[in-house]
Design a protein around this motif. Structure first.
Motif, PDB file in Angstrom:
ATOM      1  N   ILE A  33       0.844  -1.203   0.000  1.00 35.44           N
ATOM      2  CA  ILE A  33       0.000   0.000   0.000  1.00 35.44           C
ATOM      3  C   ILE A  33       0.879   1.253   0.000  1.00 35.44           C
ATOM      4  CG2 ILE A  33      -1.734   1.311   1.274  1.00 35.44           C
ATOM      5  CD1 ILE A  33      -2.746  -1.331   2.431  1.00 35.44           C
ATOM      6  N   LEU A  34       1.933   1.239   0.833  1.00 32.19           N
ATOM      7  CA  LEU A  34       2.845   2.388   0.894  1.00 32.19           C
ATOM      8  C   LEU A  34       3.478   2.649  -0.467  1.00 32.19           C
ATOM      9  CD1 LEU A  34       4.453   4.553   2.467  1.00 32.19           C
ATOM     10  CD2 LEU A  34       6.172   2.781   2.909  1.00 32.19           C
ATOM     11  N   ALA A  35       3.920   1.596  -1.135  1.00 31.08           N
ATOM     12  CA  ALA A  35       4.555   1.744  -2.447  1.00 31.08           C
ATOM     13  C   ALA A  35       3.577   2.375  -3.437  1.00 31.08           C
ATOM     14  CB  ALA A  35       5.036   0.393  -2.959  1.00 31.08           C
ATOM     15  N   HIS A  36       2.330   1.921  -3.421  1.00 33.36           N
ATOM     16  CA  HIS A  36       1.318   2.516  -4.298  1.00 33.36           C
ATOM     17  C   HIS A  36       1.065   3.977  -3.928  1.00 33.36           C
ATOM     18  CE1 HIS A  36      -0.157  -0.630  -6.980  1.00 33.36           C
ATOM     19  NE2 HIS A  36       0.033  -1.505  -6.002  1.00 33.36           N
ATOM     20  N   ARG A  37       1.025   4.256  -2.641  1.00 37.38           N
ATOM     21  CA  ARG A  37       0.788   5.637  -2.213  1.00 37.38           C
ATOM     22  C   ARG A  37       1.888   6.562  -2.732  1.00 37.38           C
ATOM     23  NH1 ARG A  37      -0.306   7.839   4.012  1.00 37.38           N
ATOM     24  NH2 ARG A  37      -0.953   9.936   3.379  1.00 37.38           N
ATOM     25  N   ILE A  38       3.119   6.113  -2.651  1.00 42.43           N
ATOM     26  CA  ILE A  38       4.245   6.927  -3.124  1.00 42.43           C
ATOM     27  C   ILE A  38       4.180   7.110  -4.643  1.00 42.43           C
ATOM     28  CG2 ILE A  38       6.758   6.959  -3.420  1.00 42.43           C
ATOM     29  CD1 ILE A  38       6.905   5.513  -0.660  1.00 42.43           C
ATOM     30  N   VAL A  42       3.544  10.660  -6.600  1.00 37.74           N
ATOM     31  CA  VAL A  42       4.495  11.234  -7.557  1.00 37.74           C
ATOM     32  C   VAL A  42       3.777  11.604  -8.857  1.00 37.74           C
ATOM     33  CG1 VAL A  42       6.469  10.713  -9.042  1.00 37.74           C
ATOM     34  CG2 VAL A  42       6.536  10.092  -6.630  1.00 37.74           C
ATOM     35  N   ILE A  43       2.943  10.696  -9.338  1.00 34.27           N
ATOM     36  CA  ILE A  43       2.239  10.941 -10.606  1.00 34.27           C
ATOM     37  C   ILE A  43       1.277  12.128 -10.479  1.00 34.27           C
ATOM     38  CG2 ILE A  43       0.555   9.967 -12.228  1.00 34.27           C
ATOM     39  CD1 ILE A  43       1.830   7.208 -11.625  1.00 34.27           C
ATOM     40  N   PHE A  44       0.501  12.161  -9.385  1.00 36.34           N
ATOM     41  CA  PHE A  44      -0.476  13.239  -9.216  1.00 36.34           C
ATOM     42  C   PHE A  44       0.210  14.593  -9.055  1.00 36.34           C
ATOM     43  CE2 PHE A  44      -3.138  15.876  -6.345  1.00 36.34           C
ATOM     44  CZ  PHE A  44      -4.217  16.059  -7.192  1.00 36.34           C
ATOM     45  N   VAL A  45       1.255  14.639  -8.236  1.00 32.86           N
ATOM     46  CA  VAL A  45       1.954  15.903  -8.010  1.00 32.86           C
ATOM     47  C   VAL A  45       2.653  16.358  -9.292  1.00 32.86           C
ATOM     48  CG1 VAL A  45       3.805  17.021  -6.712  1.00 32.86           C
ATOM     49  CG2 VAL A  45       2.220  15.498  -5.542  1.00 32.86           C
ATOM     50  N   ALA A 214      -4.806   7.389  -4.410  1.00 34.47           N
ATOM     51  CA  ALA A 214      -3.999   7.549  -3.197  1.00 34.47           C
ATOM     52  C   ALA A 214      -3.167   8.826  -3.249  1.00 34.47           C
ATOM     53  CB  ALA A 214      -3.095   6.338  -3.001  1.00 34.47           C
ATOM     54  N   GLY A 215      -2.733   9.188  -4.456  1.00 33.33           N
ATOM     55  CA  GLY A 215      -1.968  10.430  -4.605  1.00 33.33           C
ATOM     56  C   GLY A 215      -2.813  11.646  -4.285  1.00 33.33           C
ATOM     57  N   VAL A 216      -4.058  11.623  -4.736  1.00 34.27           N
ATOM     58  CA  VAL A 216      -4.987  12.717  -4.440  1.00 34.27           C
ATOM     59  C   VAL A 216      -5.246  12.786  -2.938  1.00 34.27           C
ATOM     60  CG1 VAL A 216      -7.298  13.645  -4.870  1.00 34.27           C
ATOM     61  CG2 VAL A 216      -6.063  12.460  -6.702  1.00 34.27           C
ATOM     62  N   ALA A 217      -5.476  11.623  -2.312  1.00 32.60           N
ATOM     63  CA  ALA A 217      -5.747  11.564  -0.872  1.00 32.60           C
ATOM     64  C   ALA A 217      -4.557  12.032  -0.061  1.00 32.60           C
ATOM     65  CB  ALA A 217      -6.120  10.135  -0.466  1.00 32.60           C
ATOM     66  N   THR A 218      -3.353  11.940  -0.628  1.00 29.04           N
ATOM     67  CA  THR A 218      -2.145  12.381   0.064  1.00 29.04           C
ATOM     68  C   THR A 218      -1.888  13.862  -0.142  1.00 29.04           C
ATOM     69  OG1 THR A 218      -1.130  10.198  -0.153  1.00 29.04           O
ATOM     70  CG2 THR A 218       0.355  12.055   0.239  1.00 29.04           C
ATOM     71  N   ALA A 219      -2.024  14.331  -1.384  1.00 29.80           N
ATOM     72  CA  ALA A 219      -1.617  15.694  -1.739  1.00 29.80           C
ATOM     73  C   ALA A 219      -2.649  16.758  -1.378  1.00 29.80           C
ATOM     74  CB  ALA A 219      -1.300  15.761  -3.229  1.00 29.80           C
TER      75      ALA A 219
END
Length: 302
Positions: A33-38, A42-45, A214-219
């Motif tokens: 999950i962490l790997a996917h989140r990272i 990266v892609i979203f940002v 996951a990128g959206v949920a992080t950024a």
């Protein structure tokens, strides 16, 4: 002010609801999950930076080995924090994550004293002592250190300390932090694929869709927080931040069925009391330190 409060509430609501999001991928391992989140972060940002045409400012933001090293440390600390949080959520320790983020502001201030030579007043020291009693109580009652809570609080506090050396805009900072560990994340996912041990293929289509977000949920919570921080006094942001661990605590008890025992109540009671003392003390200190408006002073003398 109103916009700032809305941004802050939305940011901390999102962070408080993250356990519900990561629970959707409970069949996957925390590392995967962490790997996917990272990767998705990266892609979203990268898309955001491309749209806003900030590549040049991003590459030019890192000046010198000191900043480069601080960014690398930030990257490792936030990745560790994410990993512990995801593991805790999917192993039914959401209550410990709540306790950790209640403790975080207190530990952050302590690190400021130890490493940045910042001064603490009597009320703030008393708050730290109350928090320490809360941790010691639950440790002695259960015979084990609440390592999830302490790890989350310490990694995020040291991350905040490292961020003091890296004053970058939220999206640019996140881009660098995820970029450092992206090769490791890509490599890990590739290894799982080669070995046939990846678990994302067992997810339903809607879970796969949510995983890519996951990128959206992080950024986005970081962006909302940055917008709030520019519009609100730090004391107001600091008060609203308790919304996230409160939501996590309520989720742990009422949604995930984690027991909230008398020991938890006493331990959390010490932490909550510490936060009240700390907040009141900090507000009083800031009021005393605030510059006096000359016109107000003349009116008072008159």
């Amino acid at each position: 002010m109103r916009q700032g409060i809305i941004y802050a509430i939305v940011a901390y609501l999102a962070w408080g609801l993250l356990p519900l999001y990561w629970k959707l991928f409970q069949a996957m391992g925390a590392w995967e999950i962490l790997a996917h989140r990272i990767v998705w972060s990266v892609i979203f940002v990268a898309i955001i930076i491309q749209v806003t045409k900030r590549w040049r400012s991003m590459w030019g933001a890192v000046t010198g080995f000191k900043m480069f090293g601080a960014l690398a440390i930030c990257s490792l600390l936030i990745s560790a924090n994410w990993l512990i949080f995801i593991w805790a959520v999917n192993n039914n320790h959401v209550m410990q994550t709540s306790l950790g983020y209640y403790m975080n502001p207190l530990i952050t201030v302590l690190l400021g004293v130890l490493f940045l030579k910042e001064k603490m007043h009597a009320g703030q020291w008393f708050a730290l002592i109350l928090a320490a009693f809360g941790v010691l109580f639950i440790t002695f009652q259960y015979g084990e250190i609440p390592w999830v809570s302490l790890s989350l609080a310490l990694t995020f506090a040291f991350y905040s300390l490292a961020k003091k050396l890296v004053r970058l805009e939220a999206m640019v900072g996140l881009a660098w932090e995820t970029l450092f560990v992206a090769p490791i994340a890509f490599g890990y996912l590739l290894m799982l694929q080669v070995n046939g041990t990846e678990t994302m293929t067992s997810l339903a289509w809607w879970q796969l869709l949510l995983l890519t977000l996951a990128g959206v949920a992080t950024a986005m919570p970081l962006y909302w927080f940055a917008q709030a921080a520019t519009r609100l006094p730090l004391s107001v942001v600091g008060f609203i931040q308790y919304l996230a661990p409160t939501i996590s605590l309520l989720s742990a008890v009422f949604l995930f069925g984690e027991p909230f025992t008398q020991t938890h109540f006493i331990s959390f009671g010490f932490i909550w009391s510490a936060l009240i003392v700390f907040t009141v003390s900090s507000v009083r200190i800031k009021r005393k330190a605030a510059p006096i408006n000359p016109e107000v002073a003349i009116k008072k003398q008159a």
